[in-house]
Design an enzyme around this catalytic site. Structure first.
Site, short mmCIF file in Angstrom:
data_model
loop_
_atom_site.label_atom_id
_atom_site.label_comp_id
_atom_site.label_asym_id
_atom_site.label_seq_id
_atom_site.Cartn_x
_atom_site.Cartn_y
_atom_site.Cartn_z
N HIS A 1 -40.37 -105.77 -23.99
CA HIS A 1 -41.22 -104.86 -23.05
C HIS A 1 -42.34 -105.49 -22.75
CE1 HIS A 1 -44.33 -103.12 -25.27
NE2 HIS A 1 -43.72 -102.98 -26.38
N CYS A 2 -42.84 -105.36 -21.55
CA CYS A 2 -44.41 -105.53 -21.09
C CYS A 2 -45.01 -104.15 -20.79
CB CYS A 2 -44.37 -106.46 -20.13
SG CYS A 2 -43.58 -106.19 -18.65
N GLU A 3 -45.85 -104.20 -19.70
CA GLU A 3 -46.63 -102.97 -19.34
C GLU A 3 -45.85 -102.11 -18.65
OE1 GLU A 3 -50.59 -101.18 -17.22
OE2 GLU A 3 -50.33 -103.52 -17.34
N SER B 1 -42.45 -103.28 -17.54
CA SER B 1 -41.04 -103.93 -17.88
C SER B 1 -40.52 -104.17 -16.27
CB SER B 1 -39.96 -103.04 -18.60
OG SER B 1 -40.41 -102.95 -19.95
N TYR C 1 -44.54 -100.37 -21.87
CA TYR C 1 -45.17 -99.42 -22.76
C TYR C 1 -45.81 -98.20 -21.92
CZ TYR C 1 -49.03 -98.52 -26.00
OH TYR C 1 -49.80 -97.82 -26.88
#
Length: 252
Positions: free
Chosen positions: A178-180, A182, A221
């Protein structure tokens, strides 16, 4: 199944100049043990930033990670023999009873609720171990992350991680990236893992995969923090474009 030992940042003999996962976005598609028995924690996996690239910053900040991937199709997997030689010809067939769906870019996603259930041990009978790979930048990760996640934002670090794990039987090991939001970084990481698996680890051995169970966290996230702060440490959220971290963003 061979034991999977959580990796330490010291094993990576990385060069001073590293390519972040964001730089892959312009290319073609691509520990301490927690109280949860199947989750590993590594909060020290930070990497020296590469030299400043103003043109990359322009590319990054001109894009907004502000949408949730379209749920093209849901799947609850199929009954299968979890053996690497079985060959998962359908890349979106998750193990039995594990809900996932195909996103607009072809990656396999899970919802924040499924992630919550995974961390709470509801799928311990499906997956013996879980790795959560957070590909945000270090200042984002430090400001708040999913408890147990590994901060891994560089291509080189990801490759070393895959090399360190590929000899193990990973048929019942779960990897969630995941990133901030996604939208870009996490799907790019998913694509890189699948491409490396296909073209390097299993070249000429299609459709076998060494890493069959890789998922992207829907909404990243941001969505998870809004719904499941109980699993975040610290219980905070630093955005990529936070004005307090402008200088940190520039070096990535």
């Amino acid at each position: 199944m061979a034991d999977i030992t959580p990796i330490k940042s010291s094993v990576f003999g990385l060069s001073q100049r590293r390519k972040s996962l964001f730089s892959l976005c312009t290319q073609a598609p691509v520990a301490t043990t927690s109280n949860k028995k199947n989750l590993f924690i590594e909060n020290t996996m930070y990497f020296e930033p590469e030299i400043q690239h103003p043109e990359r910053l322009s590319h990054v900040t001109s894009k907004s990670e502000d949408y949730i991937p379209t749920r093209k199709s849901w799947t609850y997997g199929r009954s299968q023999n979890l053996n690497l030689t079985d060959g998962l010809s359908n890349e979106h067939n998750a193990p039995k009873e594990f809900p996932s769906f195909e996103g607009h870019g072809g990656q396999t996603f899970i919802t924040p609720q499924t992630m919550h259930d995974l961390l709470d041990g509801h799928y311990d009978s499906t997956f013996k171990k879980t790795f959560v790979l957070d590909c945000r930048f270090p200042f984002e990760y430090t400001g708040g992350h999913i408890r147990g996640s590994i901060n891994m934002f560089s291509k080189e670090a990801m490759h070393h991680f895959l090399l360190s794990q590929k000899e193990n039987n990973l048929a019942n090991v779960c990897f969630v990236v995941h990133c901030e939001f996604s939208q870009k970084r996490a799907p790019t990481l998913w694509d890189y893992i699948r491409k490396t698996d296909r073209e390097e680890f299993n070249k000429g051995n299609y459709p076998c995969l060494s890493f069959p169970n890789v998922f992207v966290l829907e909404g990243g996230y941001s969505a998870f923090y809004n719904e499941e702060q109980i699993h975040c440490s610290p219980k905070q959220y630093v955005k990529m474009v936070d004005k307090n971290y402008t200088s940190e963003l520039k070096i990535h």
